[in-house]
Structures are given as structure tokens and as C-alpha cells.
Motif scaffolding. Structure first.
Motif, PDB file in Angstrom:
ATOM      1  N   ALA A  33      -0.002   0.886   0.891  1.00  0.00           N
ATOM      2  CA  ALA A  33       0.681   1.698   1.897  1.00  0.00           C
ATOM      3  C   ALA A  33      -0.222   1.852   3.111  1.00  0.00           C
ATOM      4  N   ALA A  34       0.310   2.542   4.099  1.00  0.00           N
ATOM      5  CA  ALA A  34      -0.354   2.634   5.387  1.00  0.00           C
ATOM      6  C   ALA A  34      -1.694   3.341   5.310  1.00  0.00           C
ATOM      7  N   GLU A  69       1.717   3.305  10.573  1.00  0.00           N
ATOM      8  CA  GLU A  69       2.999   3.896  10.921  1.00  0.00           C
ATOM      9  C   GLU A  69       2.941   4.699  12.221  1.00  0.00           C
ATOM     10  N   SER A 115       5.289   8.459   5.503  1.00  0.00           N
ATOM     11  CA  SER A 115       5.295   7.316   6.416  1.00  0.00           C
ATOM     12  C   SER A 115       6.444   7.409   7.413  1.00  0.00           C
ATOM     13  N   CYS A 116       7.625   7.731   6.921  1.00  0.00           N
ATOM     14  CA  CYS A 116       8.795   7.809   7.805  1.00  0.00           C
ATOM     15  C   CYS A 116       8.656   8.958   8.796  1.00  0.00           C
ATOM     16  N   ARG A 176       6.350   7.912  11.564  1.00  0.00           N
ATOM     17  CA  ARG A 176       7.039   7.037  12.511  1.00  0.00           C
ATOM     18  C   ARG A 176       7.819   7.859  13.525  1.00  0.00           C
ATOM     19  N   CYS A 194      13.987   5.426   8.458  1.00  0.00           N
ATOM     20  CA  CYS A 194      13.726   5.390   7.012  1.00  0.00           C
ATOM     21  C   CYS A 194      14.894   4.900   6.169  1.00  0.00           C
ATOM     22  N   GLN A 247       7.073  -4.480   9.065  1.00  0.00           N
ATOM     23  CA  GLN A 247       5.770  -4.259   8.443  1.00  0.00           C
ATOM     24  C   GLN A 247       5.387  -5.404   7.512  1.00  0.00           C
TER      25      GLN A 247
END
Length: 337
Positions: A136-137, A159, A190-191, A194, A242, A286
Motif C-alpha cells: 500500500a501507499a 495517494e 488512502s481514498c 486522495r 474510491c 496506480q
């Protein structure tokens, strides 16, 4: 294998250049522990890696699983993709514990929450001599890996940069009115990043930008966005951060707003078709295949050679729009994008 795990537990992550080997006796192992360097593990060692996903290996997550599987084949290691039936922190932690109980050599987790959610299980994995990484990020704005990071590595899209990239592209397109940025999973860190990053960047450029919380159901998304557009007729663009773009496309059509600029995230059939025919301007990619492939490679190289990532591995963000959608579609058809 128990000796090898003992060495890893004591050595990781203090010496980033440490090389670990399979040793023939406990006495030799103790000598290696006291040394700053040791020899690489035997190439023929059977390595078992568990990829703890966020969802079943279909759609977006199917690309992660396929990437992990292909990496396993290329590197000659055993890869197991497991996932919770319902994505919650306790359910995902349970899957990580299952991998630990199966005596995994390495675990990569599709982390979707803050680091604090994984701190305890990461510490227990380290104590058990299990290499533990994040698919993940990385932390926002981070490039170099911190020595005290709970994860051995992080392989994903930045993100925060993704949200800024989305805003910058909209500004380059000349947007002047209101922009709405929606998150269908507010609990997903993450969303949310963003959305927040895009809104902040737009506001810094003098653009009115609103946050809109939505559900995952496309029908509900369409209704929520349609109602928003009626209340705010000056809206010129909408971003889905998302979920698939379906609900937004429906709202655009139902509202008769052919001029509404739609943007989204990730590669899926709906977005690629909409970009091709002009209903969607672009999507932020991504490169999810890499998010599956790279964690397996990084775990394998750590377990075999003691190599630790110096910089976080960024799989994105990048933009897919009308200029490159055909090339991307060809790779999607082959199962890589």
C-alpha cells in the motif's frame, strides 16, 4: 528454517545491508548473529509468502493477486493469496495471524488503514522472525524508508500526490467553477487522502471544492450526485476517489450534464470505455499489477539476500486519458493493467 527465522528476528531492521543465510548448525548461527554481515540464504531454500489482500481476487484486486502469483512463478517462491470475507481491521488482522500460524517466511498486507492498526501484529511478526511488508501507499510525501518503520517496505501509489495530480490536470483543463470530490469509503485512509489532497490543491488555486461522502452502491451514488448537481448548478467537475465510475456516469446522463467533467481512480472496463468515448476525462492509475508483484519480489530479495528497500517503491500515480487509453486497454486485455 527455525534457525533462519531467529536470525531474521534479531537482525531486522537494524542492519539494512545485512545478508542472511541458511546455516548448518546452531553454533554457526550464533556466530552469524553477532556479525554485522552474513552470507546470503541458500538459493534452494523453500520460501513461503502470504499476500493478505483486501478483497477477493476479482476486478481491481484480481490484478494484485495476478501480480503476486506471477512474481512467485518468476522468483521460484510459494505465494498464497488470502483475504477476509468482509474488509474490516479485525478481519484482516485475523488473516495475517493465519499466515503467521502457517509459518510464513514473509507476509505482504494490502494495508487500508493507519499504521496504528497494524503496529501490534507487525511487532508479533517481527518477533516470530517473519518479514512483514505493506502493499500500500507510503506515508504522504515520504520517499526514503524510515529505520523504525513497522513495515519492511511499502509498495504502492503516493495517494497524496495522486490527489494533487488530479487537481493539477483539472486546472490544466481550465476548470473555473465548482468541483465536487466524493469518497465512497470514508474509513479507507488512502481514498480519504486522495480526496483531501485534491480539494486542498484546488482551493489553493482559488477553485471552490466540496467533499461529498457516498455509499458504495452505484445507484445511491447516482442519486446523491444528481441531488448535489441540482443544488449546485455551477459544478463543472466531479471526482470519484474510491469506487468504479458507474454511479457518476449515470448521474451525468440523468442530469443532462454532458459538459460535466468526470474523473476517477484506477483501471476498470467502465472507465476505459468512458474515457474512449469522452464521457470521462481521465483516471488516476496506480498500476495495480505492480502492487501485487513488487511486494513478493521485495520479500524474496530480503529473505534470500538481506536486501532492504531504501526508498519506498511508488507504483503511481500516473494518468490514463484519451492519449494513452488504447495502449492501456491492450495491456488490460492481456491481464497486466
Amino acid at each position: 528454517m527455525d534457525v533462519l527465522k531467529t536470525i531474521r528476528r534479531l537482525a531486522w531492521p537494524a542492519a539494512s545491508a545485512l545478508r542472511i543465510s541458511t546455516l548448518s548448525s546452531v553454533a554457526v548461527a550464533l556466530v552469524a548473529i553477532s556479525s554485522l554481515h552474513s552470507t546470503p540464504a541458500a538459493a534452494e531454500e523453500n520460501i513461503s509468502i502470504y499476500f493478505v489482500g483486501c478483497a477477493a481476487p476479482t476486478g481491481f484486486h484480481g490484478y494484485l493477486a495476478r501480480g503476486a502469483e506471477e512474481a512467485g512463478k518468476n522468483l521460484g517462491v510459494d505465494v498464497h493469496y488470502i483475504y477476509p470475507d468482509q474488509l474490516t481491521i479485525p478481519n484482516q488482522i485475523q488473516k495475517i495471524e493465519e499466515a503467521m500460524a502457517a509459518q510464513a517466511d514473509g507476509i505482504a498486507v494490502c494495508a487500508f488503514a493507519d499504521d496504528s492498526a497494524y503496529a501490534d501484529v507487525a511487532a508479533r511478526a517481527k518477533e516470530a522472525g517473519i518479514a512483514f511488508g505493506s502493499a500500500a501507499a507510503p506515508p504522504p510525501g515520504s520517499l526514503a524508508r524510515k529505520p523504525d518503520d513497522i513495515f519492511l517496505f511499502r509498495a504502492g501509489s503516493d495517494e497524496g500526490a495522486a490527489g494533487q495530480l488530479s487537481a493539477r490536470r483539472l486546472l490544466d483543463m481550465g476548470v473555473k467553477g465548482r468541483v465536487v470530490v466524493a469518497n465512497q469509503q470514508p474509513g479507507d485512509a488512502s481514498c480519504q487522502l486522495r480526496a483531501t489532497s485534491e480539494i486542498d490543491a484546488l482551493k489553493a488555486a482559488g477553485i471552490t471544492a466540496d467533499f461529498l461522502e457516498m455509499a458504495m452502491d452505484p445507484g445511491q451514488q447516482a442519486e446523491t450526485l444528481s441531488n448535489y448537481l441540482r443544488r449546485n448548478p455551477d459544478t463543472v467537475a466531479a471526482t470519484s476517489t474510491c469506487d468504479v465510475i458507474d454511479g457518476f456516469l449515470t448521474a451525468k446522463a440523468d442530469s443532462g450534464r454532458d459538459d460535466l467533467i468526470l474523473t476517477g481512480y484506477d483501471i476498470n472496463a467502465q472507465s476505459l470505455t468512458a474515457i474512449s468515448d469522452g464521457r470521462q476525462a481521465f483516471t488516476i492509475d496506480q498500476q495495480q499489477f505492480w502492487r501485487g508483484y513488487m511486494p513478493v519480489l521485495l520479500l524474496t530479495h530480503y529473505l534470500k539476500y538481506g536486501l532492504i528497500e531504501g526508498n519506498y517503491f511508488l507504483t503511481g500515480p500516473s494518468i490514463v486519458d484519451k492519449a494513452n487509453v488504447d495502449k492501456v486497454q491492450a495491456l488490460v486485455n492481456k491481464g497486466y493493467r
